[in-house]
Design an enzyme around this catalytic site. Structure first.
Site, PDB file in Angstrom:
ATOM      1  N   GLY A  27      45.201  36.852  53.128  1.00 42.70           N
ATOM      2  CA  GLY A  27      46.532  36.241  53.172  1.00 42.70           C
ATOM      3  C   GLY A  27      46.500  35.226  54.309  1.00 42.70           C
ATOM      4  O   GLY A  27      46.156  35.593  55.440  1.00 42.70           O
ATOM      5  N   ALA A  28      46.866  33.975  54.000  1.00 40.00           N
ATOM      6  CA  ALA A  28      46.663  32.900  54.982  1.00 40.00           C
ATOM      7  C   ALA A  28      47.244  33.207  56.366  1.00 40.00           C
ATOM      8  O   ALA A  28      46.535  33.111  57.375  1.00 40.00           O
ATOM      9  CB  ALA A  28      47.213  31.593  54.426  1.00 40.00           C
ATOM     10  N   ARG A  79      36.737  31.424  55.975  1.00 40.40           N
ATOM     11  CA  ARG A  79      37.385  31.068  54.704  1.00 40.40           C
ATOM     12  C   ARG A  79      38.004  29.678  54.872  1.00 40.40           C
ATOM     13  O   ARG A  79      38.809  29.459  55.790  1.00 40.40           O
ATOM     14  CB  ARG A  79      38.444  32.120  54.333  1.00 40.40           C
ATOM     15  CG  ARG A  79      37.817  33.507  54.107  1.00 40.40           C
ATOM     16  CD  ARG A  79      38.783  34.460  53.435  1.00 40.40           C
ATOM     17  NE  ARG A  79      39.030  34.090  52.058  1.00 40.40           N
ATOM     18  CZ  ARG A  79      40.009  34.623  51.310  1.00 40.40           C
ATOM     19  NH1 ARG A  79      40.809  35.531  51.825  1.00 40.40           N
ATOM     20  NH2 ARG A  79      40.175  34.243  50.060  1.00 40.40           N
ATOM     21  N   GLN A 117      45.031  41.472  44.006  1.00 40.78           N
ATOM     22  CA  GLN A 117      45.966  41.645  45.129  1.00 40.78           C
ATOM     23  C   GLN A 117      47.373  42.001  44.641  1.00 40.78           C
ATOM     24  O   GLN A 117      48.127  42.661  45.361  1.00 40.78           O
ATOM     25  CB  GLN A 117      46.038  40.349  45.956  1.00 40.78           C
ATOM     26  CG  GLN A 117      44.765  40.012  46.709  1.00 40.78           C
ATOM     27  CD  GLN A 117      43.890  39.062  45.923  1.00 40.78           C
ATOM     28  OE1 GLN A 117      43.854  39.097  44.697  1.00 40.78           O
ATOM     29  NE2 GLN A 117      43.156  38.223  46.621  1.00 40.78           N
ATOM     30  N   ASP A 176      48.537  28.887  50.618  1.00 31.57           N
ATOM     31  CA  ASP A 176      47.444  28.945  51.593  1.00 31.57           C
ATOM     32  C   ASP A 176      47.342  27.647  52.380  1.00 31.57           C
ATOM     33  O   ASP A 176      46.965  27.644  53.546  1.00 31.57           O
ATOM     34  CB  ASP A 176      46.131  29.277  50.877  1.00 31.57           C
ATOM     35  CG  ASP A 176      46.196  30.702  50.367  1.00 31.57           C
ATOM     36  OD1 ASP A 176      46.729  30.912  49.265  1.00 31.57           O
ATOM     37  OD2 ASP A 176      45.790  31.614  51.104  1.00 31.57           O
ATOM     38  N   ASN A 216      47.314  27.738  46.329  1.00 27.23           N
ATOM     39  CA  ASN A 216      47.631  29.176  46.397  1.00 27.23           C
ATOM     40  C   ASN A 216      46.643  29.910  45.494  1.00 27.23           C
ATOM     41  O   ASN A 216      45.788  29.293  44.845  1.00 27.23           O
ATOM     42  CB  ASN A 216      49.089  29.420  45.989  1.00 27.23           C
ATOM     43  CG  ASN A 216      49.544  30.831  46.332  1.00 27.23           C
ATOM     44  OD1 ASN A 216      49.324  31.312  47.444  1.00 27.23           O
ATOM     45  ND2 ASN A 216      50.155  31.528  45.405  1.00 27.23           N
ATOM     46  N   LYS A 217      46.758  31.203  45.450  1.00 35.63           N
ATOM     47  CA  LYS A 217      45.822  32.043  44.705  1.00 35.63           C
ATOM     48  C   LYS A 217      45.565  31.529  43.299  1.00 35.63           C
ATOM     49  O   LYS A 217      46.499  31.087  42.628  1.00 35.63           O
ATOM     50  CB  LYS A 217      46.387  33.476  44.675  1.00 35.63           C
ATOM     51  CG  LYS A 217      45.557  34.494  43.939  1.00 35.63           C
ATOM     52  CD  LYS A 217      44.100  34.560  44.352  1.00 35.63           C
ATOM     53  CE  LYS A 217      43.894  34.747  45.832  1.00 35.63           C
ATOM     54  NZ  LYS A 217      42.483  34.512  46.236  1.00 35.63           N
TER      55      LYS A 217
HETATM   56  O1  MRU Z   1      42.421  35.425  48.835  1.00 38.37           O
HETATM   57  P1  MRU Z   1      43.654  35.905  49.540  1.00 38.37           P
HETATM   58  O2  MRU Z   1      44.061  37.290  49.153  1.00 38.37           O
HETATM   59  O3  MRU Z   1      43.560  35.707  51.022  1.00 38.37           O
HETATM   60  O4  MRU Z   1      44.762  34.925  49.000  1.00 38.37           O
HETATM   61  C1  MRU Z   1      46.092  35.123  49.362  1.00 38.37           C
HETATM   62  C2  MRU Z   1      46.996  34.197  48.682  1.00 38.37           C
HETATM   63  O5  MRU Z   1      46.620  33.334  47.924  1.00 38.37           O
HETATM   64  C3  MRU Z   1      48.415  34.316  49.035  1.00 38.37           C
HETATM   65  O6  MRU Z   1      49.224  34.024  47.934  1.00 38.37           O
HETATM   66  C4  MRU Z   1      48.663  33.289  50.136  1.00 38.37           C
HETATM   67  O7  MRU Z   1      47.856  33.528  51.240  1.00 38.37           O
HETATM   68  C5  MRU Z   1      50.042  33.279  50.540  1.00 38.37           C
HETATM   69  S1  MRU Z   1      50.419  34.765  51.371  1.00 38.37           S
HETATM   70  C6  MRU Z   1      51.286  34.279  52.633  1.00 38.37           C
END
Ligand code: MRU
Length: 303
Positions: free
Chosen positions: A46-47, A75, A170, A211, A221-222
């Site tokens: 999570g960013a 990352r 997630q 992100d 984003n994801k």
């Molecule tokens: O790969 P991750 O689990 O770190 O990715 C997380 C996401 O894409 C979340 O949607 C993103 O970080 C926003 S959460 C504040």
């Protein structure tokens, strides 16, 4: 709600998110290298949470420059890590005090994001969210989940559809866990079911995190966010992104300049050739608004 990062007596305790929801296991990081490997292996993810962890990592190091270099290379997509590392690099404050301050600031920003986001919710609303943008991803009350937590605490009647979020799941493992612990009504769907729930008018609003956000309001984003935004646009369902201003990258004009992390092909779980981008870009045209701690910005905000 969860606190995924705890500073305890010279160590950073990280709640291992790869083991949730089956097991609550804390990793004790004693060095910045420990923190860097937790970030790489997504034990903390999570960013915003990655950014906070990075700050504590630098605070543990004897050689600040070296720690920043190592943490930078964990990352690439999330902006918050780089935001924190830049602050840690450019500050003369005590590094641990600054890391704690960044942690605290984030929690306060999340609360404000939640308050602005709450203005979009009403009794009986059904919200779809993707991945995990809750307290596990951001500390505090999260970003996309922040208005949901606040609405629930005020007794509003809301329900949430949660996408599974393959390949790391997630949504299924983390968001469903968070919402079930908070007793917020939530229904899990496979990523392939988003069109179905929208077509059948089971969803009124989409809330996701980010992100990295470009100046023109394109978001990374994801993976899978882009197709959800297209479906929401087609079905005329408002799609909002919620993130702190630390996720905005003023150095980039649009989403095409965002580096997309490619993860190991084995994460898909098949012994074939696979493609595994961890994020995708949603263009500002598909986004009704971006909610930060400063307010609600309409599409194409020019930050
Ligand atoms: O790969 P991750 O689990 O770190 O990715 C997380 C996401 O894409 C979340 O949607 C993103 O970080 C926003 S959460 C504040």
């Amino acid at each position: 709600m969860f606190e995924p990062l705890i500073w305890d007596n010279g160590m950073l305790k990280i709640l291992d998110q790869t083991r949730l929801p089956d097991e609550v296991f804390w990793i004790c990081c004693k060095t910045y290298e420990d923190v860097a490997s937790c970030i790489k292996e997504m034990k903390i993810r999570g960013a915003p949470a990655i950014g906070i962890a990075g700050g504590y990592g630098v605070a543990m190091a004897d050689d600040k420059e070296k720690a920043i270099e190592v943490l930078k290379n964990t990352r690439p997509t999330g902006r918050d890590l780089f935001y924190t590392l830049e602050r840690m690099k450019n500050s003369d404050c005590n590094p641990l005090d600054l890391a704690k301050q960044i942690h605290q600031e984030l929690k306060e920003r999340n609360r404000k994001i939640g308050e602005y986001g709450l203005s979009l919710l009403y009794d009986g609303i059904s919200i779809l969210t993707h991945c995990n943008a809750g307290s596990l991803a951001c500390c505090g009350i999260g970003t996309a989940l922040a208005p949901i937590y606040l609405a629930h605490s005020k007794g509003m009647d809301i329900k949430v559809f949660v996408t599974e979020t393959r390949p790391r799941c997630q949504g299924a493992r983390l968001t469903m866990y968070e919402l079930s612990q908070a007793k917020i009504p939530a229904t899990l769907i496979a990523d392939t079911m988003v069109g179905y729930v929208m077509k059948n008018r089971l969803v009124d609003l989409v809330l996701v995190g980010a992100d990295r956000i470009a100046r023109n309001g394109d978001i990374a984003n994801k993976i899978g966010t882009y197709q959800i935004a297209i479906l929401a646009d087609y079905h005329k369902i408002p799609f909002y992104c919620l993130a702190p201003t630390s996720t905005i990258d003023l150095n980039i004009e649009d989403g095409s300049q965002i580096i997309i992390e490619e993860r190991d092909k084995n994460e898909l779980g098949y012994n074939f050739d696979c493609l595994n981008p961890a994020f995708d870009i949603t263009p500002n045209l598909l986004i009704a608004g971006i909610i930060t701690e400063k307010g609600i910005y309409s599409r194409n905000p020019n930050f």
